[in-house]
Design a protein around this motif. Structure first.
Motif, PDB file in Angstrom:
ATOM      1  N   ALA A  50      -3.039  10.948 -18.649  1.00 37.69           N
ATOM      2  CA  ALA A  50      -3.378  10.012 -19.215  1.00 37.69           C
ATOM      3  C   ALA A  50      -4.657   9.245 -18.477  1.00 37.69           C
ATOM      4  CB  ALA A  50      -2.407   8.644 -19.226  1.00 37.69           C
ATOM      5  N   LEU A  51      -4.688   9.228 -17.391  1.00 39.77           N
ATOM      6  CA  LEU A  51      -6.085   8.599 -16.608  1.00 39.77           C
ATOM      7  C   LEU A  51      -7.325   9.733 -17.073  1.00 39.77           C
ATOM      8  CD1 LEU A  51      -4.706   7.318 -13.330  1.00 39.77           C
ATOM      9  CD2 LEU A  51      -5.428   5.988 -15.314  1.00 39.77           C
ATOM     10  N   ILE A  52      -7.033  10.762 -17.019  1.00 38.59           N
ATOM     11  CA  ILE A  52      -8.106  11.783 -17.295  1.00 38.59           C
ATOM     12  C   ILE A  52      -8.354  11.771 -18.816  1.00 38.59           C
ATOM     13  CG2 ILE A  52      -8.638  14.238 -17.460  1.00 38.59           C
ATOM     14  CD1 ILE A  52      -6.730  14.774 -14.989  1.00 38.59           C
ATOM     15  N   ALA A  53      -7.602  11.466 -19.788  1.00 40.35           N
ATOM     16  CA  ALA A  53      -7.839  11.231 -21.140  1.00 40.35           C
ATOM     17  C   ALA A  53      -8.800  10.048 -21.393  1.00 40.35           C
ATOM     18  CB  ALA A  53      -6.574  11.342 -21.902  1.00 40.35           C
ATOM     19  N   ILE A  54      -8.356   9.057 -20.542  1.00 38.02           N
ATOM     20  CA  ILE A  54      -8.975   7.797 -20.709  1.00 38.02           C
ATOM     21  C   ILE A  54     -10.596   7.874 -20.268  1.00 38.02           C
ATOM     22  CG2 ILE A  54      -9.097   5.537 -20.065  1.00 38.02           C
ATOM     23  CD1 ILE A  54      -6.146   5.568 -19.999  1.00 38.02           C
ATOM     24  N   ALA A  55     -10.557   8.741 -19.150  1.00 36.85           N
ATOM     25  CA  ALA A  55     -12.035   9.065 -18.465  1.00 36.85           C
ATOM     26  C   ALA A  55     -12.757   9.781 -19.407  1.00 36.85           C
ATOM     27  CB  ALA A  55     -11.766   9.580 -17.275  1.00 36.85           C
ATOM     28  N   LEU A  56     -12.402  10.729 -20.147  1.00 35.46           N
ATOM     29  CA  LEU A  56     -12.888  11.519 -21.126  1.00 35.46           C
ATOM     30  C   LEU A  56     -13.243  10.710 -22.296  1.00 35.46           C
ATOM     31  CD1 LEU A  56     -10.835  14.968 -20.827  1.00 35.46           C
ATOM     32  CD2 LEU A  56     -13.258  14.342 -20.039  1.00 35.46           C
ATOM     33  N   LEU A  57     -12.576   9.834 -22.640  1.00 31.08           N
ATOM     34  CA  LEU A  57     -12.801   9.129 -23.867  1.00 31.08           C
ATOM     35  C   LEU A  57     -13.947   8.104 -23.624  1.00 31.08           C
ATOM     36  CD1 LEU A  57      -9.354   8.567 -25.137  1.00 31.08           C
ATOM     37  CD2 LEU A  57     -11.112   9.806 -26.270  1.00 31.08           C
ATOM     38  N   ARG A  58     -13.997   7.644 -22.367  1.00 30.24           N
ATOM     39  CA  ARG A  58     -15.093   6.675 -22.065  1.00 30.24           C
ATOM     40  C   ARG A  58     -16.512   7.315 -21.919  1.00 30.24           C
ATOM     41  NH1 ARG A  58     -13.393   1.804 -18.505  1.00 30.24           N
ATOM     42  NH2 ARG A  58     -15.926   1.732 -18.747  1.00 30.24           N
ATOM     43  N   LEU A  59     -16.221   8.541 -21.434  1.00 28.97           N
ATOM     44  CA  LEU A  59     -17.503   9.309 -21.229  1.00 28.97           C
ATOM     45  C   LEU A  59     -18.281   9.810 -22.443  1.00 28.97           C
ATOM     46  CD1 LEU A  59     -16.913  11.634 -17.885  1.00 28.97           C
ATOM     47  CD2 LEU A  59     -18.643  10.005 -18.265  1.00 28.97           C
ATOM     48  N   ALA A  60     -17.109  10.447 -23.394  1.00 31.67           N
ATOM     49  CA  ALA A  60     -17.627  10.549 -24.736  1.00 31.67           C
ATOM     50  C   ALA A  60     -18.262   9.606 -25.398  1.00 31.67           C
ATOM     51  CB  ALA A  60     -16.477  11.244 -25.343  1.00 31.67           C
ATOM     52  N   GLY A  61     -18.069   8.426 -25.310  1.00 27.14           N
ATOM     53  CA  GLY A  61     -18.365   7.053 -26.036  1.00 27.14           C
ATOM     54  C   GLY A  61     -19.694   6.781 -25.680  1.00 27.14           C
ATOM     55  N   ARG A  62     -20.294   7.001 -24.495  1.00 23.27           N
ATOM     56  CA  ARG A  62     -21.425   6.673 -23.892  1.00 23.27           C
ATOM     57  C   ARG A  62     -22.737   7.185 -24.555  1.00 23.27           C
ATOM     58  NH1 ARG A  62     -21.670   6.943 -17.331  1.00 23.27           N
ATOM     59  NH2 ARG A  62     -23.348   5.429 -17.911  1.00 23.27           N
ATOM     60  N   ASP A  63     -23.827   6.436 -24.723  1.00 24.52           N
ATOM     61  CA  ASP A  63     -24.867   7.030 -25.441  1.00 24.52           C
ATOM     62  C   ASP A  63     -25.614   8.036 -24.491  1.00 24.52           C
ATOM     63  OD1 ASP A  63     -24.592   5.482 -27.691  1.00 24.52           O
ATOM     64  OD2 ASP A  63     -25.660   3.890 -27.094  1.00 24.52           O
ATOM     65  N   ALA A  64     -25.332   7.700 -23.097  1.00 19.88           N
ATOM     66  CA  ALA A  64     -26.146   8.509 -22.426  1.00 19.88           C
ATOM     67  C   ALA A  64     -25.904   9.998 -22.194  1.00 19.88           C
ATOM     68  CB  ALA A  64     -26.292   7.992 -20.911  1.00 19.88           C
ATOM     69  N   THR A  65     -24.805  10.076 -22.778  1.00 19.75           N
ATOM     70  CA  THR A  65     -23.970  11.603 -22.935  1.00 19.75           C
ATOM     71  C   THR A  65     -24.684  12.209 -23.983  1.00 19.75           C
ATOM     72  OG1 THR A  65     -22.157  11.016 -23.695  1.00 19.75           O
ATOM     73  CG2 THR A  65     -22.348  11.338 -21.539  1.00 19.75           C
ATOM     74  N   ASP A  66     -25.165  11.546 -24.782  1.00 19.80           N
ATOM     75  CA  ASP A  66     -25.924  12.243 -26.102  1.00 19.80           C
ATOM     76  C   ASP A  66     -27.180  12.586 -25.985  1.00 19.80           C
ATOM     77  OD1 ASP A  66     -23.552  11.626 -27.508  1.00 19.80           O
ATOM     78  OD2 ASP A  66     -24.287   9.894 -28.333  1.00 19.80           O
ATOM     79  N   ARG A  67     -27.831  12.337 -24.923  1.00 15.97           N
ATOM     80  CA  ARG A  67     -29.237  12.521 -24.842  1.00 15.97           C
ATOM     81  C   ARG A  67     -29.496  13.283 -23.436  1.00 15.97           C
ATOM     82  NH1 ARG A  67     -28.928   8.196 -26.693  1.00 15.97           N
ATOM     83  NH2 ARG A  67     -30.044   6.400 -25.899  1.00 15.97           N
ATOM     84  N   ASP A  68     -30.154  14.469 -23.325  1.00 16.42           N
ATOM     85  CA  ASP A  68     -30.602  14.775 -22.253  1.00 16.42           C
ATOM     86  C   ASP A  68     -32.008  14.557 -21.775  1.00 16.42           C
ATOM     87  OD1 ASP A  68     -30.908  16.452 -19.762  1.00 16.42           O
ATOM     88  OD2 ASP A  68     -30.458  18.350 -20.701  1.00 16.42           O
ATOM     89  N   PRO A  69     -32.481  13.714 -20.656  1.00 20.57           N
ATOM     90  CA  PRO A  69     -33.721  13.535 -20.312  1.00 20.57           C
ATOM     91  C   PRO A  69     -34.683  14.652 -20.106  1.00 20.57           C
ATOM     92  CG  PRO A  69     -32.143  12.645 -18.646  1.00 20.57           C
ATOM     93  CD  PRO A  69     -31.474  13.226 -19.769  1.00 20.57           C
ATOM     94  N   ALA A  70     -34.133  15.622 -19.594  1.00 17.78           N
ATOM     95  CA  ALA A  70     -34.914  17.096 -19.254  1.00 17.78           C
ATOM     96  C   ALA A  70     -35.529  17.632 -20.756  1.00 17.78           C
ATOM     97  CB  ALA A  70     -33.964  18.143 -18.976  1.00 17.78           C
ATOM     98  N   PHE A  71     -35.051  17.235 -21.898  1.00 19.36           N
ATOM     99  CA  PHE A  71     -35.371  17.535 -22.993  1.00 19.36           C
ATOM    100  C   PHE A  71     -36.373  16.720 -23.860  1.00 19.36           C
ATOM    101  CE2 PHE A  71     -31.702  20.399 -22.671  1.00 19.36           C
ATOM    102  CZ  PHE A  71     -32.440  21.755 -22.607  1.00 19.36           C
TER     103      PHE A  71
END
Length: 55
Positions: free
Chosen positions: A12-33
């Motif tokens: 459950a804690l892993i699932a919560i962490a993954l949901l929080r990471l997926a909801g962040r805007d920073a994970t949608d963009r890669d500064p290298a690109f």
């Protein structure tokens, strides 16, 4: 019973962490690109021959 509780809690804690990471805007963009993203915006602002469109 405790083993099932521990396994359930960890998953459950892993699932919560993954949901929080997926909801962040920073994970949608890669500064290298960033250069590629700027080029796409520049292409949208020009016509097919590379001339700037009159907006």
């Amino acid at each position: 019973m405790i083993d099932y509780f521990a396994l359930g809690l960890i998953h459950a804690l892993i699932a919560i962490a993954l949901l929080r990471l997926a909801g962040r805007d920073a994970t949608d963009r890669d500064p290298a690109f960033k250069e590629d993203n700027d080029g796409a915006e520049q292409r949208e602002a020009t016509d097919g021959e590379g001339k700037a469109r009159n907006a």
